[in-house]
Each structure stands twice: as C-alpha cells, then as structure tokens.
Write a protein that holds these residues in place. Structure first.
Motif, PDB file in Angstrom:
ATOM      1  N   ALA A 183       1.168  -1.115   0.019  1.00 14.94           N
ATOM      2  CA  ALA A 183       0.115   0.168  -0.138  1.00 14.94           C
ATOM      3  C   ALA A 183       0.996   0.866   0.392  1.00 14.94           C
ATOM      4  O   ALA A 183       1.763   1.391   0.668  1.00 14.94           O
ATOM      5  N   GLY A 184       0.636   2.284  -0.908  1.00  9.04           N
ATOM      6  CA  GLY A 184       1.476   3.409  -1.035  1.00  9.04           C
ATOM      7  C   GLY A 184       3.002   3.050  -1.806  1.00  9.04           C
ATOM      8  O   GLY A 184       3.289   1.938  -1.713  1.00  9.04           O
ATOM      9  N   LEU A 185       3.354   4.259  -1.746  1.00  5.18           N
ATOM     10  CA  LEU A 185       5.352   4.166  -1.887  1.00  5.18           C
ATOM     11  C   LEU A 185       5.729   3.538  -0.903  1.00  5.18           C
ATOM     12  O   LEU A 185       5.342   3.176   0.795  1.00  5.18           O
ATOM     13  N   SER A 186       6.852   3.250  -1.578  1.00  8.20           N
ATOM     14  CA  SER A 186       7.851   2.036  -0.150  1.00  8.20           C
ATOM     15  C   SER A 186       8.576   2.458   0.803  1.00  8.20           C
ATOM     16  O   SER A 186      10.243   3.007   0.390  1.00  8.20           O
ATOM     17  N   LEU A 187       8.304   3.470   1.353  1.00 10.95           N
ATOM     18  CA  LEU A 187       9.110   4.857   2.191  1.00 10.95           C
ATOM     19  C   LEU A 187       9.666   3.736   3.118  1.00 10.95           C
ATOM     20  O   LEU A 187      11.268   4.234   2.832  1.00 10.95           O
ATOM     21  N   THR A 188       8.903   3.275   3.774  1.00  5.96           N
ATOM     22  CA  THR A 188      10.401   2.160   4.306  1.00  5.96           C
ATOM     23  C   THR A 188      11.676   2.053   3.902  1.00  5.96           C
ATOM     24  O   THR A 188      12.702   2.205   4.750  1.00  5.96           O
ATOM     25  N   LYS A 189      11.480   1.098   2.609  1.00  7.72           N
ATOM     26  CA  LYS A 189      12.585   0.475   1.791  1.00  7.72           C
ATOM     27  C   LYS A 189      13.928   2.367   1.575  1.00  7.72           C
ATOM     28  O   LYS A 189      14.847   2.544   2.094  1.00  7.72           O
ATOM     29  N   LEU A 190      12.565   3.176   1.036  1.00  8.82           N
ATOM     30  CA  LEU A 190      13.696   4.720   0.942  1.00  8.82           C
ATOM     31  C   LEU A 190      14.494   4.984   2.430  1.00  8.82           C
ATOM     32  O   LEU A 190      15.908   5.862   1.567  1.00  8.82           O
ATOM     33  N   PHE A 191      14.169   4.666   3.134  1.00  8.30           N
ATOM     34  CA  PHE A 191      14.944   5.340   4.706  1.00  8.30           C
ATOM     35  C   PHE A 191      15.738   4.695   4.831  1.00  8.30           C
ATOM     36  O   PHE A 191      17.142   4.763   5.666  1.00  8.30           O
ATOM     37  N   VAL A 192      16.202   2.539   4.781  1.00  9.81           N
ATOM     38  CA  VAL A 192      17.296   2.051   4.671  1.00  9.81           C
ATOM     39  C   VAL A 192      18.590   2.286   3.846  1.00  9.81           C
ATOM     40  O   VAL A 192      17.883   2.683   2.480  1.00  9.81           O
ATOM     41  N   GLY A 193      19.070   2.637   4.638  1.00  7.34           N
ATOM     42  CA  GLY A 193      20.396   2.456   3.417  1.00  7.34           C
ATOM     43  C   GLY A 193      20.690   4.028   3.587  1.00  7.34           C
ATOM     44  O   GLY A 193      21.890   4.302   2.323  1.00  7.34           O
ATOM     45  N   SER A 194      19.726   5.208   3.573  1.00  5.42           N
ATOM     46  CA  SER A 194      20.196   6.565   3.581  1.00  5.42           C
ATOM     47  C   SER A 194      21.429   7.422   4.707  1.00  5.42           C
ATOM     48  O   SER A 194      21.305   8.849   3.923  1.00  5.42           O
ATOM     49  N   GLU A 195      21.507   6.523   5.981  1.00 11.01           N
ATOM     50  CA  GLU A 195      23.043   6.808   6.090  1.00 11.01           C
ATOM     51  C   GLU A 195      22.494   8.648   7.036  1.00 11.01           C
ATOM     52  O   GLU A 195      23.356   9.536   7.401  1.00 11.01           O
ATOM     53  N   GLY A 196      21.516   8.275   7.439  1.00  7.55           N
ATOM     54  CA  GLY A 196      21.107   9.365   8.531  1.00  7.55           C
ATOM     55  C   GLY A 196      20.809  10.499   7.818  1.00  7.55           C
ATOM     56  O   GLY A 196      20.972  11.921   8.064  1.00  7.55           O
ATOM     57  N   THR A 197      20.555  11.144   6.316  1.00  8.39           N
ATOM     58  CA  THR A 197      20.408  12.251   5.696  1.00  8.39           C
ATOM     59  C   THR A 197      19.119  12.518   5.480  1.00  8.39           C
ATOM     60  O   THR A 197      18.501  13.956   5.299  1.00  8.39           O
ATOM     61  N   LEU A 198      17.736  11.412   5.883  1.00  9.55           N
ATOM     62  CA  LEU A 198      16.975  11.731   5.022  1.00  9.55           C
ATOM     63  C   LEU A 198      15.978  11.748   6.584  1.00  9.55           C
ATOM     64  O   LEU A 198      14.837  12.279   6.700  1.00  9.55           O
ATOM     65  N   GLY A 199      16.699  10.627   7.811  1.00  7.26           N
ATOM     66  CA  GLY A 199      15.806  11.033   9.069  1.00  7.26           C
ATOM     67  C   GLY A 199      16.317  10.014   9.715  1.00  7.26           C
ATOM     68  O   GLY A 199      17.100   9.275   9.346  1.00  7.26           O
ATOM     69  N   VAL A 200      15.941  10.026  10.777  1.00  6.74           N
ATOM     70  CA  VAL A 200      16.469   9.295  12.172  1.00  6.74           C
ATOM     71  C   VAL A 200      15.732   8.243  12.509  1.00  6.74           C
ATOM     72  O   VAL A 200      14.620   9.087  12.762  1.00  6.74           O
TER      73      VAL A 200
END
Length: 451
Positions: A183-200
């Motif tokens: 359901a919806g965009l895969s936002l969870t996967k967006l933050f995995v691997g983002s190295e603290g640049t998108l959220g904490v």
C-alpha cells in the motif's frame, strides 16, 4: 542557544564537556577531517529525537545521527558547530514470536537482537563481522550485510517497518509486522541505506526466521587468489551456501598472528564455506563444495560438522579488520562486482597494490561479489598516505569499470562521496538531491555525507 535544548530534554542528555564529546567526533573510519560539535545529545526515546530535531531546525544547526560508532565510511563524522545525536541509549528489544518479528530501538546491538530472537527459537540473519559491537540502527542506516547474506540477504530484506523522525521533528510510522504490504510508496525502504541524511530511525520492526540449522564447514587453501575466485564461481553456479568467504595471504597471516587458529600461512587464498541445509543435506552440499574446490586446484581441504569448530573459523574471518589494524592505519574498501568479474577484480587489486607500493589485504563476502580490500599504511607519512589514497580511488574505479559498485554494505559516508556522482550519473544524483531537499529542505541532517 543550548539552554532551550537542555530544558527540553532529560537531565544529562545534552553533553558539552569537550573531553566527552571527543569520543563522538569520529566513527571507526577515523575521518581526519572530523569537526567539533557544540554538543552531543544522548537520546533515550523518540520524544528526545523529536525535540532535538525541532530545536535544530529552528536554529539551523546541523545534526549527525550516530549509533555505536562502528561505521567504516565516515558516515557518523561530526561537523563543526553541529549536534551529534547519539542513539546508543535506546537499547530496547521486544520479540513477538507469533508474528516472528523483533521491535528494536536503534541503539540495540545486532548481537542483542540475535540473542532476543534466539530465546524464542528464532533467528535474525544479517550478521556484519562487527555484529557484537554494531547497532541495529546503524545497520539499517547503511543497509549492512555480512557473512550469511549470500544466502539470506541484507538488512533491507528484514526491515518490515520503522519509526523515523524527519528533519523538522515530524515522527512517522512506516510499515509494520506484515510480510506483504504494498500500500502506497515503499517509504520504509527509502530510509534503509539513507545514512541519516533523510531522517533519524528511532524504532525498527524486523522480520525473524526459524532458528538456523547446525552448520557444516569447509576450509580450502589455494595457491592463488584467482584459483580461489574461480572456485567461488563454480560453487555459486550450482548452490547457495550460507557462508562463502575469501581471505588472501596477507589477511590469513594477519589473522593467524592475531588469533592463532592454525590457518595455512603459505596459502595465497583461503575459502571458508558453510552449509546450514537441514539434516544430511548439509554434508551433501559440503561434498559438492569440496569437489568444486578440488577441481579449481585447492591445495588443502578441511571439513567439519562440529558447529563450534566451524564457528571458530568464522570468528577468525571476522577478526580480519582488527588483526590488520594492528599492522598500521587502514583505508577500508567494500567494493562489489558481478560474480563473473570477481577474479578480475582481485587480480586488479593486486596490481594496484604493487603499482602504489602499499600493502592491500583482501577479505571478501565472495559469494555475493562484495570484497573488502584493506589498505594498510602509515598515516603519519605524507607520501605513504598519498599512495594509499590513490590506491583507494583506483580500486573504486576498477570496480565500476567491471560493472560493480563503490560500496556494497559500508555506505558512502564522507570517504566515498567524491566517487558517487561518477558511479550514479548526473540524472540519478539530481533525483537523489530532489528527494533529500523534499525531506530535509534546510539540509541539516548529516551534511557532508553521501550527497
């Protein structure tokens, strides 16, 4: 300016003592360009993170999230005038055995998640070599891998949901304890691997598996790294062992100096292969691995079905980083290539070492093509440092030329940032920056890292 932040947080959460803060300036990559923060915030829950980021947004202060500090790419390097937001005190882990998930705060160590799961006959597979000291939040931030990932995948394959706080202090809950959810965009996967640049990330919902079966183990010695790499290709063509690791002569001898395991010091390469196939299937699989190694010219073979004996060899492989660190300063690579290119990459690294006059030891998660060329040098010698840094860049250029990547599991951080545009290309970099700007318009989250 810090008074408002100190008031908003529990007593002792804001640290300004320079001697204490010094321990938070660098991660294990020991970036020499680390800055001096104005404070370290040691958060205890999501509310502390929300308050810190709201304050930072209001005052335009950069924030560098930090877990256990075991990162290898400078992703948790402090910046001048910023806040280091430490999540080390957020350590809770709860397991729901019916749903087969663990709910973990980011400061929990990987080993603590494994131990909590094991109490219920369950298993959390991702296992970086530093699993006893790295945090689960850091694992998610860099999408860490490990020895078992050739068969079981990397961190993102086990993150079902999370709580994450955006730069402006907005706390979001994404995903949840469901195996399938599109359901919806895969936002969870967006933050995995983002190295603290998108959220904490302040909480993770992690998928667990039934406990791993006892493993059988094979250790094979080879007269050349290329022969060992060829054996890797032969093995992976027909099977997927649970572990398939490679060590070259330099790493073998460094580890033997460190732990005295009785490894073959004369071998130019060693393969560690493990099978967790059920029952007699493990012995059968190890038999196929043995045949592949013999066909590729293995000079010595050892097999065991004793799990403890096999784990001792795995521990020796995990000891490569600290063993080599005793021999000098390290520049740590984690380039990856498609498996057919593995022999070419390994041979190319040997040539780069000779050309630049530096020692480069190679260990690898060979089954998935993720190699760790470890450049050993003297950081106090400017000429040697320059040669080591030149070799560092040449290894990444080589990997990319072979259709590979500049990082398989350590992340880009700050040490590999300059090579990212050439790897991703202009259009992908532009899209990445648009996403960063949308989620962190003021650019306060981990500035200087990745993008």
């Amino acid at each position: 300016m810090l008074d408002a932040l100190t008031t908003a947080l529990p007593d002792g959460a804001v640290v300004t003592d320079p001697d204490v803060m010094a321990a938070y300036r660098q991660d294990w990559a020991r970036d020499p360009n680390a800055g001096h923060p104005i404070a370290v915030v040691r958060a205890t829950d999501t509310a502390d993170v929300v308050a810190t980021l709201r304050w930072a947004t209001e005052h335009g202060v950069p924030v560098v999230p930090r877990g256990a500090g075991s990162g290898l790419s400078g992703g948790a390097t402090a910046v001048d005038g910023g806040i280091v937001l430490s999540l080390e005190r957020m350590r809770d882990v709860d397991v729901d055995p019916a749903m087969r998930v663990a709910i973990a705060q980011p400061g929990a160590l990987n080993v603590e998640v494994k131990q909590a799961a094991a109490k219920h006959g369950l298993w959390y597979p991702p296992d970086p070599s530093s699993f006893e000291m790295c945090s689960i939040g850091g694992n998610a931030a860099t999408n860490s891998g490990g020895l078992c990932c050739v068969k079981y995948g990397v961190t993102t394959d086990y993150v079902l949901g999370m709580e994450v706080v955006l730069a402006d202090g907005t706390a979001l809950r994404l995903g949840g304890p469901r195996i399938k959810d599109v359901a919806g965009l895969s936002l969870t996967k967006l933050f995995v691997g983002s190295e603290g640049t998108l959220g904490v990330i302040t909480e993770l919902t992690l998928r667990l598996l039934p406990a791993q079966a006892p493993m059988s183990t094979l250790v094979a010695s080879f007269a050349s790294v290329e022969a060992a790499a060829s054996a890797v290709l032969a093995i992976t063509t027909t099977m997927r062992p649970s572990t398939l690791e490679l060590m070259d002569n330099a790493s073998i001898n460094a580890v033997e100096d460190y732990v005295s395991m009785g490894l073959d010091r004369g071998a130019q390469a060693l393969l560690l292969v493990r099978s967790d196939a059920p029952g007699p299937a493990a012995a059968h699989e190890i038999g196929l691995v043995e045949a592949a190694c013999r066909a590729s010219g293995a000079t010595e073979l050892f097999t065991t079905s004793d799990p403890d004996e096999g784990e001792a060899f795995a521990a020796a492989r995990r000891a490569a980083f600290p063993a080599l660190e005793r021999k000098g300063d390290l520049l740590l690579e984690d380039v990856g290539v498609p498996l057919p290119a593995l022999p070419t990459l390994v041979a190319g690294v040997e040539q780069i070492a000779v050309r630049n006059g530096v020692l480069i030891a190679v260990v690898a998660h060979a089954g998935d093509g993720n190699t760790h060329p470890l450049i050993v040098y003297n950081a106090q010698d400017p000429d040697e440092t320059a040669r080591a840094q030149r070799a560092f860049g040449e290894i990444m250029d080589l990997a990319v030329s072979l259709g590979g990547t500049i990082t398989g599991e350590h992340g880009v951080g700050r040490l590999k940032k300059d090579w990212l545009p050439g790897y991703l290309g202009e259009d992908v970099m532009a899209l990445s920056r648009r996403i960063k700007d949308a989620l962190d318009p003021a650019g306060i989250l981990n500035p200087g890292a990745v993008l």
